[in-house]
Design a protein around this motif. Structure first.
Motif, mmCIF file in Angstrom:
data_model
loop_
_atom_site.group_PDB
_atom_site.id
_atom_site.type_symbol
_atom_site.label_atom_id
_atom_site.label_comp_id
_atom_site.label_asym_id
_atom_site.label_seq_id
_atom_site.Cartn_x
_atom_site.Cartn_y
_atom_site.Cartn_z
ATOM 1 N N SER A 64 1.657 7.261 6.323
ATOM 2 C CA SER A 64 2.127 6.305 7.321
ATOM 3 C C SER A 64 1.059 5.953 8.349
ATOM 4 N N GLY A 65 -0.086 6.621 8.260
ATOM 5 C CA GLY A 65 -1.174 6.298 9.175
ATOM 6 C C GLY A 65 -1.135 7.029 10.489
ATOM 7 N N HIS A 66 -0.231 7.990 10.642
ATOM 8 C CA HIS A 66 -0.141 8.710 11.910
ATOM 9 C C HIS A 66 -1.245 9.748 12.063
ATOM 10 N N ILE A 67 -1.808 10.195 10.944
ATOM 11 C CA ILE A 67 -2.980 11.067 11.015
ATOM 12 C C ILE A 67 -4.035 10.528 10.054
ATOM 13 N N TRP A 68 -5.298 10.861 10.340
ATOM 14 C CA TRP A 68 -6.359 10.560 9.404
ATOM 15 C C TRP A 68 -7.347 11.717 9.409
ATOM 16 N N ILE A 69 -8.196 11.735 8.410
ATOM 17 C CA ILE A 69 -9.115 12.862 8.239
ATOM 18 C C ILE A 69 -10.535 12.333 8.157
ATOM 19 N N GLU A 70 -11.440 12.983 8.884
ATOM 20 C CA GLU A 70 -12.843 12.603 8.882
ATOM 21 C C GLU A 70 -13.695 13.756 8.368
ATOM 22 N N LYS A 71 -14.860 13.419 7.853
ATOM 23 C CA LYS A 71 -15.789 14.421 7.365
ATOM 24 C C LYS A 71 -16.983 14.505 8.307
ATOM 25 N N TYR A 72 -17.332 15.733 8.668
ATOM 26 C CA TYR A 72 -18.504 15.980 9.505
ATOM 27 C C TYR A 72 -19.513 16.754 8.663
ATOM 28 N N TRP B 127 0.848 -1.205 0.000
ATOM 29 C CA TRP B 127 0.000 0.000 0.000
ATOM 30 C C TRP B 127 0.881 1.252 0.000
ATOM 31 N N LEU B 128 1.919 1.226 0.816
ATOM 32 C CA LEU B 128 2.813 2.380 0.866
ATOM 33 C C LEU B 128 3.612 2.513 -0.435
ATOM 34 N N LEU B 129 3.957 1.371 -1.045
ATOM 35 C CA LEU B 129 4.779 1.392 -2.245
ATOM 36 C C LEU B 129 4.084 2.132 -3.389
ATOM 37 N N TYR C 159 -14.354 12.486 -0.887
ATOM 38 C CA TYR C 159 -15.461 11.546 -0.706
ATOM 39 C C TYR C 159 -15.291 10.846 0.645
ATOM 40 N N ASP C 160 -16.336 10.912 1.498
ATOM 41 C CA ASP C 160 -16.203 10.346 2.839
ATOM 42 C C ASP C 160 -16.016 8.831 2.823
ATOM 43 N N PHE C 161 -16.517 8.139 1.787
ATOM 44 C CA PHE C 161 -16.291 6.699 1.666
ATOM 45 C C PHE C 161 -14.805 6.400 1.571
ATOM 46 N N LEU C 162 -14.081 7.188 0.776
ATOM 47 C CA LEU C 162 -12.639 6.987 0.647
ATOM 48 C C LEU C 162 -11.912 7.347 1.937
ATOM 49 N N LEU C 163 -12.405 8.357 2.634
ATOM 50 C CA LEU C 163 -11.796 8.727 3.915
ATOM 51 C C LEU C 163 -11.913 7.595 4.924
ATOM 52 N N ARG C 164 -13.040 6.910 4.908
ATOM 53 C CA ARG C 164 -13.221 5.778 5.835
ATOM 54 C C ARG C 164 -12.303 4.624 5.469
ATOM 55 N N ILE C 165 -12.110 4.421 4.180
ATOM 56 C CA ILE C 165 -11.183 3.373 3.731
ATOM 57 C C ILE C 165 -9.769 3.688 4.231
ATOM 58 N N HIS C 166 -9.345 4.932 4.008
ATOM 59 C CA HIS C 166 -8.005 5.321 4.455
ATOM 60 C C HIS C 166 -7.866 5.183 5.956
ATOM 61 N N SER C 167 -8.890 5.558 6.706
ATOM 62 C CA SER C 167 -8.819 5.485 8.163
ATOM 63 C C SER C 167 -8.606 4.054 8.631
ATOM 64 N N ALA C 168 -9.335 3.104 8.018
ATOM 65 C CA ALA C 168 -9.214 1.699 8.430
ATOM 66 C C ALA C 168 -7.834 1.146 8.107
ATOM 67 N N VAL C 169 -7.353 1.412 6.885
ATOM 68 C CA VAL C 169 -6.048 0.878 6.482
ATOM 69 C C VAL C 169 -4.922 1.596 7.218
ATOM 70 N N SER C 170 -5.043 2.913 7.361
ATOM 71 C CA SER C 170 -3.962 3.670 7.983
ATOM 72 C C SER C 170 -3.814 3.336 9.461
ATOM 73 N N ASP C 171 -4.908 2.950 10.114
ATOM 74 C CA ASP C 171 -4.797 2.541 11.516
ATOM 75 C C ASP C 171 -3.932 1.293 11.626
ATOM 76 N N SER C 172 -4.097 0.373 10.688
ATOM 77 C CA SER C 172 -3.257 -0.830 10.676
ATOM 78 C C SER C 172 -1.807 -0.477 10.395
ATOM 79 N N LEU C 173 -1.593 0.470 9.467
ATOM 80 C CA LEU C 173 -0.227 0.911 9.184
ATOM 81 C C LEU C 173 0.407 1.534 10.420
#
Length: 472
Positions: free
Chosen positions: A109-117, A6-8, A162-176
């Motif tokens: 690297s998953g150290h920050i993530w962004i959410e939509k309100y 994913w990082l590559l 798109y908030d759907f993509l933000l949720r995807i990034h949040s889930a994967v980035s937490d694992s990273l």
């Protein structure tokens, strides 16, 4: 393997000049996190090139891992979206941020993530970026906060992420993020550069030297040291300087000798590793005080707590508890006229309530603490504070993780005794929890530092922390 792939691909996806220009226009040429304007780059929320990765296709060896992380349905929806959006400016903008190098590295690297309100109560859509447990390296000195929608409000021309993509990034980035922490834990604590400290003999010599100097000369020397020598402990902190010879110089405009006296008491009555007082002097014209003390080696626990194992956190609480047990035995001088006071017999101070007292009884202290809500004291849970018997004992009153220093994962010292005083025994625990109000795990961890349970007192204190409407 999934994380590394994913990082590559994260940095290989090109952006057309047209899309880049539209992104810059939407973001007003500033980083969406730090709002800086230099060295900005387009950053995909989910890199489109993952659809071409054979290992992530249906039947690929990493596809089951991705589906376990997101679900098979979500993965299929994601890949369908990325395929359909190829080359389209509007859908590309829904998958892009404009970021500085520091924010970009932290985001990937998953150290920050962004959410939509986005709800009916808000006039505008708001995005918030959040920092996970580990502060990213070289990250701007900014706290968690809200980022308002980009300047360009025409969402038909400049679609927002798109908030759907933000949720995807949040889930994967937490694992990273967790993966990097696990790697750090496996590597161990490593050696600590202790630097120079005066030691017992050096402390004695420094004290003797300052004792020989007249007060006016000591004051001038401290003023010169603070103005001309050393470096700030933290950027933007104008109160503490690191000096040569393993010394710290702390300036305070409160005009109280409380911390200096607290350090004397700690050295006299305990074996706790704390700064050793070298000299204390006051500028009577301004009220500024100058506290010269020795350095305590170690890393502030708040900088490494994210990577401490549960066993290490438990041991830290036990080590802190041993210190609490020691300083609670410090006697309050018999000549003090008040029951609750600072170490000099004067008013108590605290980040939570400012300056109060001193008080002749626990009831007076509680009445002042409740303020306009005093009439609630006969109701649960506030009545617990009045009904239960509490000893009045020496209290640090600010056991924030930043004041607990560690070496090799173990407590090496306690600093910042500015708010120490003689206070009700429950205050040490409830004040500790107050610094991390919503972190129930932190409150549970540090129960081990106390030989009594203060659950009822904490329930009462939490009531005070919430805004309430006074009765008429």
């Amino acid at each position: 393997m999934l994380y590394s792939k994913w990082l590559l691909v994260a940095h290989d996806d090109p952006v057309s000049p047209e899309i880049y220009a539209a992104l810059c226009a939407r973001e007003n040429n500033r980083c969406c996190v730090s709002k800086t304007v230099k060295d900005l780059s387009p950053t995909f929320i989910v890199p489109p090139s993952i659809v071409g990765d054979e290992d992530l296709q249906t039947g690929g060896r990493l596809r089951p891992t991705l589906e376990a992380l997101l679900s098979a349905e979500v993965v299929e929806t994601l890949f369908s979206y990325l395929r359909s959006s190829s080359g389209d400016k509007k859908t590309a903008l829904q998958n892009l941020w404009l970021m500085s190098p520091q924010a970009r590295a932290a985001y990937r690297s998953g150290h920050i993530w962004i959410e939509k309100y986005d709800d009916d109560l808000r006039v505008e859509i708001v995005y918030t970026f959040l920092i996970r447990r580990k502060q990213p390296p070289y990250f701007p000195a900014i706290k968690d906060g809200f980022y308002s929608i980009p300047v360009k409000a025409d969402k038909s021309r400049f679609p927002l992420p798109y908030d759907f993509l933000l949720r995807i990034h949040s889930a994967v980035s937490d694992s990273l993020h967790c993966s990097t922490i696990e790697t750090e834990i496996r590597s161990g604590w490593g050696p600590i550069d202790k630097g120079y400290t005066p030691g017992t003999f050096g402390t004695f010599c420094l004290r003797a030297l300052f004792a020989l100097l007249p007060v006016s000369l000591r004051l001038r020397l401290c003023q010169y040291l603070f103005k001309s020598i050393g470096q700030w402990v933290a950027k933007g902190d104008p109160s503490i300087k690191i000096l040569p010879l393993g010394l710290y110089l702390k300036v305070n405009d409160v005009g109280s000798p409380n911390e200096a006296n607290a350090l004397r008491l700690i050295e006299q009555h305990t074996t706790i590793t704390a700064p050793k007082l070298i000299d204390f002097t006051m500028d009577l014209s301004t009220g500024n005080t100058f506290l010269l003390m020795t350095k305590v080696t170690g890393v502030p626990a708040n900088k490494v707590y994210y990577r401490m194992t549960y066993e290490e956190r438990r041991q830290l609480a036990i080590d802190v508890g041993n210190c609490i047990s020691q300083y609670r035995r410090i006697p309050k001088p018999s000549e003090y006229n008040h029951l609750i006071c600072d170490t000099t017999g004067g008013p108590i101070t605290d980040h939570r309530h400012g300056t109060l007292g001193p008080f002749i009884s626990k009831e007076d202290f509680l009445d002042d603490l409740l303020g306009n809500f005093e009439h609630f004291k006969i109701e649960r849970p506030l009545s617990y504070l009045y009904e239960k018997k509490h000893d009045i004992c020496f209290t640090h009153s600010d056991l924030h993780l930043s004041n607990l220093l560690l070496q090799g994962g173990r407590l090496s010292g306690i600093i910042d005794w500015e708010h120490a005083g003689f206070k009700p025994e429950f205050w040490e625990y409830t004040r500790l929890v107050w610094s991390y109000r919503n972190d129930k795990r932190h409150a549970k961890d540090f129960e081990l530092a106390f030989d009594k349970c203060y659950t009822e007192e904490l329930e009462a204190e939490r009531t005070l922390w919430k805004p309430r409407i006074p009765r008429n």
